[in-house]
Design a protein around this motif. Sequence first.
Motif, mmCIF file in Angstrom:
data_model
loop_
_atom_site.group_PDB
_atom_site.id
_atom_site.type_symbol
_atom_site.label_atom_id
_atom_site.label_comp_id
_atom_site.label_asym_id
_atom_site.label_seq_id
_atom_site.Cartn_x
_atom_site.Cartn_y
_atom_site.Cartn_z
ATOM 1 N N SER A 74 0.924 -1.722 0.097
ATOM 2 C CA SER A 74 -0.221 -0.178 0.301
ATOM 3 C C SER A 74 1.161 1.696 0.044
ATOM 4 C CB SER A 74 -1.144 0.103 1.030
ATOM 5 O OG SER A 74 -1.812 -1.006 1.198
ATOM 6 N N LEU A 75 1.879 0.972 0.948
ATOM 7 C CA LEU A 75 3.019 2.176 0.316
ATOM 8 C C LEU A 75 3.813 2.362 -0.593
ATOM 9 C CD1 LEU A 75 5.000 4.676 2.150
ATOM 10 C CD2 LEU A 75 6.083 2.951 3.041
ATOM 11 N N LYS A 76 4.313 1.309 -1.157
ATOM 12 C CA LYS A 76 4.053 1.560 -2.167
ATOM 13 C C LYS A 76 3.469 2.284 -3.761
ATOM 14 C CE LYS A 76 8.405 -1.407 -2.481
ATOM 15 N NZ LYS A 76 8.705 -2.991 -2.443
ATOM 16 N N ASP A 77 1.922 1.693 -3.883
ATOM 17 C CA ASP A 77 1.346 2.485 -4.186
ATOM 18 C C ASP A 77 1.229 3.685 -3.848
ATOM 19 O OD1 ASP A 77 0.891 -0.304 -5.135
ATOM 20 O OD2 ASP A 77 -0.779 -0.446 -4.388
ATOM 21 N N LEU A 78 0.930 4.769 -3.092
ATOM 22 C CA LEU A 78 0.731 5.730 -2.022
ATOM 23 C C LEU A 78 1.768 6.442 -2.784
ATOM 24 C CD1 LEU A 78 -0.757 8.001 -0.740
ATOM 25 C CD2 LEU A 78 0.767 7.385 0.541
ATOM 26 N N GLN A 79 3.234 5.708 -2.649
ATOM 27 C CA GLN A 79 4.628 6.858 -3.189
ATOM 28 C C GLN A 79 3.931 7.241 -4.898
ATOM 29 O OE1 GLN A 79 7.174 3.996 -1.558
ATOM 30 N NE2 GLN A 79 7.569 5.401 0.686
ATOM 31 N N ARG A 80 3.683 5.947 -5.300
ATOM 32 C CA ARG A 80 4.091 6.151 -6.761
ATOM 33 C C ARG A 80 2.950 7.258 -7.198
ATOM 34 N NH1 ARG A 80 3.285 0.277 -7.489
ATOM 35 N NH2 ARG A 80 5.107 -1.165 -7.518
ATOM 36 N N SER A 81 1.699 6.747 -6.660
ATOM 37 C CA SER A 81 0.854 8.228 -7.164
ATOM 38 C C SER A 81 1.077 9.660 -7.013
ATOM 39 C CB SER A 81 -0.595 7.952 -6.860
ATOM 40 O OG SER A 81 -0.659 6.845 -5.289
ATOM 41 N N LEU A 82 1.772 9.640 -5.651
ATOM 42 C CA LEU A 82 2.413 10.763 -4.913
ATOM 43 C C LEU A 82 3.206 10.857 -6.407
ATOM 44 C CD1 LEU A 82 2.805 10.763 -1.161
ATOM 45 C CD2 LEU A 82 1.494 12.651 -2.579
ATOM 46 N N ALA A 83 4.186 10.102 -6.661
ATOM 47 C CA ALA A 83 5.105 10.946 -8.170
ATOM 48 C C ALA A 83 4.245 10.942 -8.931
ATOM 49 C CB ALA A 83 5.862 9.430 -7.908
ATOM 50 N N LEU A 84 3.328 10.793 -9.229
ATOM 51 C CA LEU A 84 3.203 10.649 -10.531
ATOM 52 C C LEU A 84 2.043 11.895 -10.715
ATOM 53 C CD1 LEU A 84 0.910 7.286 -11.516
ATOM 54 C CD2 LEU A 84 3.380 8.336 -12.933
ATOM 55 N N SER A 85 1.395 12.191 -9.267
ATOM 56 C CA SER A 85 0.892 13.712 -9.524
ATOM 57 C C SER A 85 1.975 14.632 -9.123
ATOM 58 C CB SER A 85 -0.366 13.449 -8.424
ATOM 59 O OG SER A 85 0.842 13.649 -6.836
ATOM 60 N N GLU A 86 2.960 14.722 -8.767
ATOM 61 C CA GLU A 86 4.132 15.507 -8.708
ATOM 62 C C GLU A 86 5.030 15.745 -10.339
ATOM 63 O OE1 GLU A 86 7.012 14.324 -6.581
ATOM 64 O OE2 GLU A 86 5.817 15.111 -4.545
ATOM 65 N N SER A 87 4.587 14.505 -11.233
ATOM 66 C CA SER A 87 5.506 15.130 -12.480
ATOM 67 C C SER A 87 4.107 15.865 -13.278
ATOM 68 C CB SER A 87 5.179 13.588 -13.362
ATOM 69 O OG SER A 87 6.069 12.475 -12.430
#
Length: 87
Positions: A74-87
């Motif tokens: 779940s943490l990895k999924d959250l980190q991925r979505s945050l990285a995508l939203s920052e791009s």
Amino acid sequence: MASKLPKSALNLKQFLLRQEVLKLYREIFRTLRKIPDASTCQELKEWARTDFKSNKHYTDETSIKSLLHYGKKSLKDLQRSLALSES
């Protein structure tokens, strides 16, 4: 000679699992700090606290490892979505 350790003392495996759980908890909260929307951040913090509290009663190693695996995913999924939203 009686042991000086209290009966509630953790054995090595339990201690290491506890450290892993605490590490995951801290990492989740560090990641949540990166969320720009304050209300979403607060909501997710409450969700994480509630989730950890509701699973606090587990004592067997298998269940804890399973929950840790789910938490890390779940943490990895959250980190991925945050990285995508920052791009």
